[in-house]
Design an enzyme around this catalytic site. Structure first.
Site, mmCIF file in Angstrom:
data_model
loop_
_atom_site.group_PDB
_atom_site.id
_atom_site.type_symbol
_atom_site.label_atom_id
_atom_site.label_comp_id
_atom_site.label_asym_id
_atom_site.label_seq_id
_atom_site.Cartn_x
_atom_site.Cartn_y
_atom_site.Cartn_z
ATOM 1 N N LYS A 163 0.835 -1.216 0.000
ATOM 2 C CA LYS A 163 0.000 0.000 0.000
ATOM 3 C C LYS A 163 0.872 1.269 0.000
ATOM 4 O O LYS A 163 0.574 2.246 -0.692
ATOM 5 C CB LYS A 163 -0.929 -0.040 1.220
ATOM 6 C CG LYS A 163 -1.635 1.248 1.568
ATOM 7 C CD LYS A 163 -2.666 1.668 0.553
ATOM 8 C CE LYS A 163 -3.374 2.950 1.007
ATOM 9 N NZ LYS A 163 -4.194 3.561 -0.039
ATOM 10 N N LYS A 208 0.655 11.576 5.910
ATOM 11 C CA LYS A 208 0.927 10.405 6.764
ATOM 12 C C LYS A 208 1.460 9.240 5.924
ATOM 13 O O LYS A 208 2.437 8.598 6.281
ATOM 14 C CB LYS A 208 -0.365 9.971 7.475
ATOM 15 C CG LYS A 208 -0.247 8.652 8.222
ATOM 16 C CD LYS A 208 -1.606 7.988 8.489
ATOM 17 C CE LYS A 208 -2.243 7.465 7.223
ATOM 18 N NZ LYS A 208 -3.433 6.634 7.437
HETATM 19 P P1 NAD Z 1 -11.803 9.502 8.066
HETATM 20 O O1 NAD Z 1 -11.053 10.439 8.936
HETATM 21 O O2 NAD Z 1 -12.816 10.032 7.106
HETATM 22 O O3 NAD Z 1 -12.551 8.399 8.955
HETATM 23 C C1 NAD Z 1 -12.005 7.836 10.113
HETATM 24 C C2 NAD Z 1 -13.146 7.478 11.059
HETATM 25 O O4 NAD Z 1 -12.558 6.904 12.230
HETATM 26 C C3 NAD Z 1 -13.970 8.682 11.512
HETATM 27 O O5 NAD Z 1 -15.354 8.411 11.384
HETATM 28 C C4 NAD Z 1 -13.558 8.859 12.966
HETATM 29 O O6 NAD Z 1 -14.594 9.403 13.783
HETATM 30 C C5 NAD Z 1 -13.255 7.427 13.359
HETATM 31 N N1 NAD Z 1 -12.395 7.337 14.534
HETATM 32 C C6 NAD Z 1 -11.331 8.113 14.869
HETATM 33 N N2 NAD Z 1 -10.827 7.716 16.047
HETATM 34 C C7 NAD Z 1 -11.566 6.666 16.445
HETATM 35 C C8 NAD Z 1 -11.530 5.818 17.577
HETATM 36 N N3 NAD Z 1 -10.612 5.975 18.544
HETATM 37 N N4 NAD Z 1 -12.458 4.840 17.691
HETATM 38 C C9 NAD Z 1 -13.401 4.653 16.719
HETATM 39 N N5 NAD Z 1 -13.501 5.441 15.628
HETATM 40 C C10 NAD Z 1 -12.579 6.413 15.491
HETATM 41 O O7 NAD Z 1 -10.681 8.652 7.294
HETATM 42 P P2 NAD Z 1 -10.865 7.865 5.909
HETATM 43 O O8 NAD Z 1 -10.574 8.798 4.770
HETATM 44 O O9 NAD Z 1 -12.134 7.094 5.948
HETATM 45 O O10 NAD Z 1 -9.586 6.894 5.986
HETATM 46 C C11 NAD Z 1 -9.572 5.768 6.847
HETATM 47 C C12 NAD Z 1 -8.288 4.986 6.572
HETATM 48 O O11 NAD Z 1 -8.286 4.538 5.204
HETATM 49 C C13 NAD Z 1 -6.995 5.808 6.729
HETATM 50 O O12 NAD Z 1 -5.995 5.005 7.305
HETATM 51 C C14 NAD Z 1 -6.647 6.227 5.327
HETATM 52 O O13 NAD Z 1 -5.268 6.468 5.169
HETATM 53 C C15 NAD Z 1 -7.123 5.031 4.538
HETATM 54 N N6 NAD Z 1 -7.520 5.308 3.156
HETATM 55 C C16 NAD Z 1 -8.256 6.410 2.844
HETATM 56 C C17 NAD Z 1 -8.633 6.643 1.513
HETATM 57 C C18 NAD Z 1 -9.454 7.861 1.109
HETATM 58 O O14 NAD Z 1 -9.522 8.155 -0.094
HETATM 59 N N7 NAD Z 1 -10.090 8.583 2.031
HETATM 60 C C19 NAD Z 1 -8.236 5.737 0.513
HETATM 61 C C20 NAD Z 1 -7.511 4.609 0.875
HETATM 62 C C21 NAD Z 1 -7.148 4.395 2.197
#
Ligand code: NAD
Length: 298
Positions: A171, A240
Site C-alpha cells: 500500500k 501520513k
Molecule cells: P476519516 O477520517 O474520514 O474516517 C475515520 C473514522 O474513524 C472517523 O469516522 C472517525 O470518527 C473514526 N475514529 C477516529 N478515532 C476513532 C476511535 N478511537 N475509535 C473509533 N472510531 C474512530 O478517514 P478515511 O478517509 O475514511 O480513511 C480511513 C483509513 O483509510 C486511513 O488510514 C486512510 O489512510 C485510509 N484510506 C483512505 C482513503 C481515502 O480516499 N479517504 C483511501 C484509501 C485508504
C-alpha cells in the site's frame, strides 16, 4: 462463516464499505467515536456498540478503517480495545498504518489467539462506494479464504503474502506513486500556466499522452481545474502515507531521494493549507511559489 461482522471507523471510507456489507445481507455491529456517523448507519440497520471491546464481544470478525497508526493501536490494544473482547477471532485492518505497526499489533493480538490481518485498500471514496477498491491482504492463507466472501464486497482482492505487514508495504508503494503523481503534475501544470498555457488543454494532452496518471485523469479534472478542492482525501492522510513510506525505507535501509522530495511538498501543503483540508490543495503550494492560478475553463 457468520454473516454478522463488526465495523469500526465509519469515515469517508468506512461508511460506504459498511453500507456495501449491509446491502449484501450482513448484520453489522459498529462503533465510531463520532456518534453521528454511527447513528446514520444505525438508521440503515446496523447495531451500535458502546466500545471496540463491545464489538469484539459480539462478533468473531471485526473490520476497522481508522485514520492513524496510533488510533489503530488504541482501538485494538488500548483500554476497552478489541483485545479485551470475548468472541473476536480475526481483526481486519483496512487502514493505512505501515508495516511496523501491523507487525506490532499482530504480535499483541496473537498472544490472545486473535489474528490481525493487514488489508489496506486503494481507490478512494469513489472506489469504496462502487466496491471497486484494490484490497491488499496479508494473512494466513486459510484466513484469506474465510475473509474472501466479506472482502469481495468492497473490491478486487490481492493476496500479498503470509507475513504481517506485507500488504502495508504494498500500500505504501502504491500511495507513494499517487502522492508523487500529484506533486509532479502540480509542478508541471504550474510551469505551463506560468508560460501562458491553458491548464485544461494541458490536462487533455497529458491524458492523451505519456504523462497520464490518476492525478491528471481524475484529480485535476474533478477537483482542481474547477477549483472545488473536494476530492475526499485529506492532506493529513496523504502526508501520513508518505511519512510511513519514508519510515519503511529507513527500516529497510534503502535510500529514496524522490520520495524525500515528494514528502517535502506534502509537508508544505500540510503546514500552509491545513491537514484537515482536501489533498488537492497541493496545487496551491505551486501557485504560491510560481505566482499563478491553475483554473480550468468554466
Ligand atoms: P476519516 O477520517 O474520514 O474516517 C475515520 C473514522 O474513524 C472517523 O469516522 C472517525 O470518527 C473514526 N475514529 C477516529 N478515532 C476513532 C476511535 N478511537 N475509535 C473509533 N472510531 C474512530 O478517514 P478515511 O478517509 O475514511 O480513511 C480511513 C483509513 O483509510 C486511513 O488510514 C486512510 O489512510 C485510509 N484510506 C483512505 C482513503 C481515502 O480516499 N479517504 C483511501 C484509501 C485508504
Amino acid at each position: 462463516m457468520s454473516k454478522h461482522v463488526g465495523f469500526i471507523g465509519l469515515g469517508a471510507m468506512g461508511t460506504p464499505m459498511a453500507e456495501r456489507l449491509l446491502n449484501d445481507g450482513y448484520t453489522l455491529t459498529i462503533f465510531d467515536v463520532n456518534a453521528a456517523v454511527a447513528q446514520a448507519l444505525a438508521a440503515k440497520g446496523a447495531h451500535v456498540a458502546a466500545s471496540p471491546q463491545a464489538v469484539a464481544d459480539a462478533v468473531e470478525t471485526v473490520l476497522i478503517s481508522l485514520p492513524t497508526p496510533d488510533i489503530v493501536k488504541q482501538v485494538t490494544t488500548g483500554p476497552a480495545g478489541l483485545i479485551h473482547g470475548s468472541k473476536v477471532k480475526t481483526v481486519v485492518d483496512l487502514s493505512t498504518t505501515g508495516s511496523s505497526m501491523a507487525q506490532w499489533v499482530h504480535a499483541a493480538l496473537a498472544v490472545k489467539g486473535v489474528e490481525f490481518v493487514d488489508s489496506p485498500v486503494s481507490g478512494g471514496r469513489g472506489g469504496a462506494i462502487a466496491g471497486t477498491l484494490a484490497v491488499m491482504v496479508s494473512s494466513q492463507t486459510a484466513t484469506y479464504e474465510q475473509l474472501t466472501p466479506i472482502l469481495k464486497n468492497i473490491g478486487k482482492l490481492f493476496f500479498i503474502g503470509d507475513k504481517p505487514g506485507m500488504a502495508q508495504t504494498m500500500k505504501l508503494a502504491n500511495n507513494l506513486l499517487s502522492a508523487a503523481a500529484m506533486a509532479a503534475t502540480s509542478e508541471a501544470i504550474g510551469m505551463g500556466v506560468k508560460a501562458g498555457l491553458d491548464p485544461s488543454i494541458m490536462i487533455d494532452v497529458i491524458n492523451a499522452g505519456s504523462g497520464m496518471s490518476t492525478a491528471s485523469r481524475d484529480k485535476f479534472p474533478r477537483a482542481i481545474l474547477p477549483r472545488k478542492f473536494d476530492y475526499g482525501f485529506t492532506t493529513a492522510l496523504m502526508y501520513k502515507d508518505v511519512r510511513l513510506c519514508m519510515q519503511e525505507s529507513q527500516d529497510l535501509g534503502v535510500s529514496m531521494p524522490v520520495a524525500n522530495a515528494v514528502r517535502d511538498m506534502w509537508q508544505k501543503t500540510n503546514d500552509d493549507f491545513g491537514g484537515d483540508q482536501d489533498f488537492t490543495n497541493i496545487i496551491r503550494v505551486v501557485e504560491q511559489s510560481m505566482g499563478v492560478e491553475v483554473k480550468g475553463k468554466a
